[in-house]
Design a protein around this motif. Structure first.
Motif, mmCIF file in Angstrom:
data_model
loop_
_atom_site.group_PDB
_atom_site.id
_atom_site.type_symbol
_atom_site.label_atom_id
_atom_site.label_comp_id
_atom_site.label_asym_id
_atom_site.label_seq_id
_atom_site.Cartn_x
_atom_site.Cartn_y
_atom_site.Cartn_z
ATOM 1 N N GLU A 152 93.468 76.685 73.656
ATOM 2 C CA GLU A 152 92.107 76.367 73.134
ATOM 3 C C GLU A 152 92.156 76.108 71.699
ATOM 4 O O GLU A 152 92.430 77.173 71.156
ATOM 5 N N THR A 153 91.568 75.173 70.910
ATOM 6 C CA THR A 153 91.661 75.237 69.619
ATOM 7 C C THR A 153 90.624 76.005 69.015
ATOM 8 O O THR A 153 89.533 75.458 68.434
ATOM 9 N N PRO A 185 97.801 72.228 71.948
ATOM 10 C CA PRO A 185 96.291 72.316 71.485
ATOM 11 C C PRO A 185 95.409 71.457 72.564
ATOM 12 O O PRO A 185 95.473 70.411 72.660
ATOM 13 N N TYR A 188 89.849 70.029 71.702
ATOM 14 C CA TYR A 188 89.711 69.945 70.231
ATOM 15 C C TYR A 188 88.701 69.047 70.109
ATOM 16 O O TYR A 188 88.462 68.008 70.689
ATOM 17 N N ALA A 195 87.226 73.159 63.670
ATOM 18 C CA ALA A 195 88.494 72.947 64.816
ATOM 19 C C ALA A 195 89.738 72.268 64.022
ATOM 20 O O ALA A 195 90.768 72.685 64.335
ATOM 21 N N THR A 198 91.441 75.363 62.449
ATOM 22 C CA THR A 198 92.153 76.132 63.361
ATOM 23 C C THR A 198 93.603 75.308 64.095
ATOM 24 O O THR A 198 94.419 75.916 64.152
ATOM 25 N N LEU A 199 93.143 74.213 63.909
ATOM 26 C CA LEU A 199 94.400 73.315 64.665
ATOM 27 C C LEU A 199 95.497 73.327 63.369
ATOM 28 O O LEU A 199 96.794 73.622 63.693
ATOM 29 N N ILE A 202 97.084 76.651 64.021
ATOM 30 C CA ILE A 202 98.038 76.636 65.003
ATOM 31 C C ILE A 202 99.460 75.937 64.748
ATOM 32 O O ILE A 202 100.417 76.450 65.036
ATOM 33 N N CYS A 210 104.953 73.721 68.897
ATOM 34 C CA CYS A 210 103.413 72.869 69.209
ATOM 35 C C CYS A 210 104.059 71.498 69.386
ATOM 36 O O CYS A 210 104.673 70.859 68.773
ATOM 37 N N VAL A 214 97.656 66.276 70.945
ATOM 38 C CA VAL A 214 96.514 67.312 70.741
ATOM 39 C C VAL A 214 95.515 66.664 71.885
ATOM 40 O O VAL A 214 95.146 65.526 71.951
#
Ligand SMILES: Nc1ncnc2c1ncn2[C@@H]1O[C@H](COP(=O)(O)OP(=O)(O)OP(=O)(O)O)[C@@H](O)[C@H]1O
Ligand SMILES: [Mg+2]
Length: 354
Positions: A152-153, A185, A188, A195, A198-199, A202, A210, A214
């Protein structure tokens, strides 16, 4: 078959949504997919339209003792074109305790043993795990070659996932097999700066691990789950359908070629044909001078109402062309996406032995 476990001990991060909708998009691309619901909550079972309370058999029968693995073919349900489900049920919650009392290695090998007995050929097996890293998740990791960790983002989720990655690394060391782990992710909401940032974090943190894809928040994913169908069938133009279609392309892009999946061991190659209505199935190709079944070993097995012919070929590395002869009619292999036009315009399936 590529076996992919979908794992995160955090609840509600999109494991089940990913298992079901990735299965949906892979199947829409023509793949044969098996979804294994190893979560006692049975959410994947429900989201694929099956009521776990009324299914006659579920994974419990298969995993509860060592003899159960042979039953795996009996419990499968076809839930959509190209998608079979090994359903779960609440009774799986008792399995964790039952396994805990057993011999250490045997109790983590049940699912792998069952998948080894699958009669139908699948391109992918997606295993939806419960929100904890107990014996059921260990079974999934033992049976898998790859892991998707939906993330979860959100800031707190990042912290939890680092611990999880350590656990998976430790476990794969202990199990003695490599696991290719990738982070997806999810949930989003690109409208918020939080968000987006945060992405960014990540991506910075996990880099190549990754996925580029998304999964955005999209209410159609919830609605599709309630209807019991993958989003690609329920709302093909929704963001959720686009995102899972992008994910399936990304996953297929790193796929070993389909022909590799057919190659079970060096120079001993097995191909399978299934058709409940056929009574005689032979194989002919440039490897046996197009003489049906010449030099070929055949096994015939029944799985429920289905019948599967396994043709064992002994081949040196190279590229081969072949067709099946089903009750006297020549046809290409319906499970092999690779084919080429032959000299008189017919389509021959292509098999590459490395
Ligand atoms: N991208 C998304 N957009 C909107 N809703 C989503 C999305 N992903 C998941 N959800 C919803 O969030 C809830 C939790 O998702 P899901 O069941 O996939 O998580 P999970 O990780 O499998 O949970 P659990 O750990 O309980 O098994 C569900 O109601 C699901 O429909
Ligand atoms: Mg779930």
């Amino acid at each position: 078959m590529r076996s992919i476990a979908i794992v995160n001990q955090k609840g509600g991060c999109g494991k089940t949504t990913t298992a079901v909708n990735l299965a949906g998009s892979l199947a829409l691309d023509g793949a044969q997919v098996l979804v294994v619901d190893i979560d006692p909550q049975a959410h994947a079972t429900l989201a694929l339209g099956i009521d776990p309370e009324v299914t006659e058999a579920n994974l419990y029968e298969v995993l509860a003792d060592e003899e159960g693995s042979a039953l795996v073919n009996e419990i499968l349900v076809e839930v959509a074109p190209g998608i079979h489900l090994a359903p779960s049920g609440i009774v799986l919650s008792a399995l964790e305790q039952k396994l805990a009392a057993e011999r250490a290695e045997a109790r983590t090998e049940r699912l792998a043993a069952a998948l080894a007995r699958l009669v139908r050929p699948y391109d992918y097996c997606l295993i939806d795990c419960p929100p904890n890293v107990g014996l059921l998740t260990f079974n999934a990791l033992r049976a898998a070659g790859e892991v998707i960790v939906p993330l979860e983002t959100s800031y707190f989720a990042i912290h939890g996932v680092q611990k999880l990655l350590e656990t998976i690394a430790l476990l794969s060391e202990r199990l003695g097999h490599e696991l290719e782990v990738r982070i997806l992710p999810t949930l989003y909401d690109g409208r918020t700066r939080y968000a987006r940032e945060t992405l960014g974090e990540i991506r910075e943190l996990f880099r190549d691990m990754c996925f580029d894809t998304v999964i955005r928040q999209n209410v159609k994913l919830r609605e599709a789950a309630r209807r019991g169908v993958p989003v690609g069938r329920y709302a093909p133009s929704a963001n959720g359908a686009h995102d899972y279609a992008a994910l399936s392309l990304e996953i297929a892009a790193v796929a070993p070629a389909a022909d590799e999946a057919l190659d079970s061991a060096a120079r001993r190659v097995e191909v399978r044909f299934h058709d409940p209505a056929a009574s005689d199935v032979r194989i002919a190709g440039d490897f046996n001078g197009w003489i049906p079944d010449k030099g070929v070993e055949t096994r015939v097995e029944s799985a429920g109402s289905d019948r599967v012919w396994t043709k064992v070929l002994s081949l040196a590395p190279g590229t081969y062309h072949y067709r099946y002869v089903v009750d006297g009619h020549w046809r290409e292999d319906p499970d092999n996406p690779r084919s080429e036009a032959g000299p008189v315009g017919e389509r021959n399936s292509v098999l590459v032995v490395r």
